[in-house]
Design an enzyme around this catalytic site. Structure first.
Site, short mmCIF file in Angstrom:
data_model
loop_
_atom_site.label_atom_id
_atom_site.label_comp_id
_atom_site.label_asym_id
_atom_site.label_seq_id
_atom_site.Cartn_x
_atom_site.Cartn_y
_atom_site.Cartn_z
N TYR A 189 -17.57 1.27 -4.03
CA TYR A 189 -17.42 2.41 -2.57
C TYR A 189 -18.44 1.16 -1.53
CZ TYR A 189 -13.40 5.18 -3.42
OH TYR A 189 -12.03 5.20 -3.41
N GLU A 192 -17.95 3.30 1.99
CA GLU A 192 -17.33 3.65 3.00
C GLU A 192 -18.11 3.35 4.11
OE1 GLU A 192 -16.36 7.27 1.72
OE2 GLU A 192 -14.33 7.11 0.70
N ASP A 249 0.44 -9.11 17.76
CA ASP A 249 0.21 -9.55 16.14
C ASP A 249 0.54 -10.41 15.78
OD1 ASP A 249 0.58 -9.20 13.71
OD2 ASP A 249 1.99 -7.22 13.77
N THR A 287 -2.22 -10.31 9.85
CA THR A 287 -2.20 -10.34 8.33
C THR A 287 -3.68 -11.42 7.74
OG1 THR A 287 -0.59 -12.40 7.88
CG2 THR A 287 -0.10 -9.91 7.82
N LYS A 338 -0.55 -15.43 5.51
CA LYS A 338 0.16 -16.14 5.87
C LYS A 338 -0.31 -17.70 6.26
CE LYS A 338 2.67 -12.01 6.76
NZ LYS A 338 3.51 -11.44 7.45
N ARG A 371 -4.60 -11.13 0.26
CA ARG A 371 -3.61 -10.35 0.77
C ARG A 371 -4.28 -10.09 1.49
NH1 ARG A 371 1.50 -10.24 0.93
NH2 ARG A 371 1.22 -12.16 -0.29
C1 PLP Z 1 4.08 -9.62 7.46
C2 PLP Z 1 3.91 -8.99 8.80
C3 PLP Z 1 3.40 -7.54 9.01
C4 PLP Z 1 3.31 -6.81 7.98
O1 PLP Z 1 2.08 -7.80 7.44
P1 PLP Z 1 1.85 -7.04 5.30
O2 PLP Z 1 0.15 -7.25 4.92
O3 PLP Z 1 2.67 -7.30 4.79
O4 PLP Z 1 1.18 -4.96 5.53
C5 PLP Z 1 2.69 -7.30 10.04
N1 PLP Z 1 3.37 -7.88 11.22
C6 PLP Z 1 3.66 -8.67 11.03
C7 PLP Z 1 4.04 -9.63 12.68
C8 PLP Z 1 3.93 -9.24 10.27
O5 PLP Z 1 4.00 -10.96 10.52
#
Ligand code: PLP
Length: 414
Positions: free
Chosen positions: A51, A53, A196, A222, A225, A231
């Site tokens: 932990y 925080e 994003d 993320t 990807k 993850r």
């Molecule tokens: C995949 C994705 C997310 C969400 O990510 P998670 O890890 O699945 O919560 C948010 N924004 C975009 C543009 C994504 O492609």
């Protein structure tokens, strides 16, 4: 996996089956990848027990000296990789990262201008089915018929709705973005700029796509990807917003950080800074172009006029199937991709017109252009002849050959 096999046969069997599935199939889902064994080791480590925080040097718990070391490494490496002033590596995934940013910069009822889901945006950019859409007001812009962002519409909507955030970023759009145009419109209406980059972070880190970090106020992504890490999520921002963002992540939204995951992020950021990763990112793009051309020549309608990144959105209805039917047909021969809406899709989300596919995972395995051409041709033959058993057998043979040629996780003994 000795201990797992002894403790829990059911989970062990499912895990072995999953390793086999990943090894034996062709993974074309553009949001997926294969993390390195170093990343997997960190994920499965005793950092999961701790932990912590708070933030490095400022925690609510004792015994945090070693998690401080890895979290600070992750922060420093993320900043260096993207050229950011500040990094928060605690978001548990992409969606929580976006929610944390909304809660940092907005009051309930404030407006966000983001990309329409069917034009490539993401659910977390304000789709009506999300909880965030009950709290904030989301307005959506679209693409033009030739596949570019409709900046005239972005400007009109920005002037009309006075958003607090203008959001650039996508999950199913295949072109690069002109961040300067978003920034100019945001400045005009006094909005924050947020990008994003969840899908394309790896390509940006490698210098293969435009990097919004120096221009924009906040970047979310993320880490699993194209970035090929564990993850998880990551927020980058300007120094002036650092306190707001950190407070919004913890204690505003999350509890204890997942330090095993943060250790794995640190490793992934290190890997993404290497020359091999730059080469990887270049190959991801080359492979996507070849796959895209092959599908187009075969009669699929490519959305957005082609691809400049790792993914392709294609309308399969010109060849007589729906996206769902194509997905199921290809699943049947161990080629995995996903059905997807196309812009202003006349069909329903659970049975849309399109498929979305991409090259990050197969490129990690080592696939090159000729492999993508063969896979593309197999996909076309299958879609054109969904009931032809001979074509299915040929496709299964190709998949098996490629899976053997490019072994995956061969160090893992099952
Ligand atoms: C995949 C994705 C997310 C969400 O990510 P998670 O890890 O699945 O919560 C948010 N924004 C975009 C543009 C994504 O492609």
């Amino acid at each position: 996996m000795n201990h797992l096999a002894k403790t829990d046969k059911k989970v062990a069997e499912a895990l072995k089956a999953e390793i086999r599935r990943q090894r034996e199939g062709i993974e074309l889902i553009p949001s997926e990848n294969f993390a390195s064994l170093a990343v997997l080791e960190a994920l499965g480590s005793v950092f999961t027990n701790k932990y912590s925080e708070g933030y490095p040097g400022n925690r609510y718990y004792g015994g945090t000296e070693h998690v401080d070391t890895v979290e600070q490494l992750a922060i420093d490496r993320a900043k260096a990789l993207f050229g950011a002033e500040h990094a928060n590596v605690q978001p548990l995934s992409g969606a929580p990262a976006n929610i944390a940013v909304y809660s940092a910069l907005l009051e309930p009822g404030d407006t966000v201008l983001g990309m329409d889901l069917s034009h490539g945006g993401h659910l977390t950019h304000g789709h009506p089915i999300t909880w965030m859409a009950k709290i904030f007001k989301f307005v959506r812009y679209k693409t033009t018929p030739d596949g570019m962002i409709d900046f005239d519409q972005v400007r009109l909507l920005a002037r009309e709705h006075k958003p607090k955030i203008i959001l650039a970023g996508y999950s199913a759009y295949s072109r690069d973005l002109d961040y300067e145009q978003f920034k100019a419109i945001a400045d005009e209406v006094g909005a924050y700029t947020m990008a994003d980059i969840a899908h394309i972070a790896g390509l940006i880190a490698a210098g293969e796509m435009n990097n919004p970090t120096s221009l924009f106020d906040v970047i979310t992504t993320t880490t699993h990807k194209t970035l090929r890490g564990p993850r998880g999520g990551l927020i980058l921002c300007k120094k002036k917003l650092a306190k707001k963002i950190d407070k919004a992540v913890f204690p505003g939204f999350q509890g204890g950080p997942h330090e095993n995951n943060i250790a794995a992020k640190a490793i992934a950021f290190h890997e993404a800074g290497q020359a091999e990763f730059k080469e990887y990112a270049r190959q991801v793009k080359k492979n996507a172009k070849v796959l895209c051309n092959t599908l187009e020549q075969g009669g699929l309608k490519i959305m957005f006029g082609g691809t400049e990144n790792h993914l392709i959105l294609a309308d399969v209805t010109p060849l007589g199937l729906s996206g769902k039917q194509a997905q199921e047909l290809l699943d049947n021969v161990n080629i995995t991709l996903n059905k997807n809406m196309i812009p202003d899709d006349p069909r329903k989300p659970m049975d849309p017109s399109g498929i979305r596919l991409g090259t990050p995972a197969v490129t990690t395995r080592g696939f090159i252009e000729i492999d993508m051409k063969n896979i593309g041709q197999a996909i076309i033959s299958l879609i054109k002849n969904p009931n032809d058993e001979k074509i299915k057998t040929e496709a299964r043979t190709l998949v098996a050959e490629l899976a053997n040629k490019y072994p995956l996780y061969s160090e893992i003994d099952i």
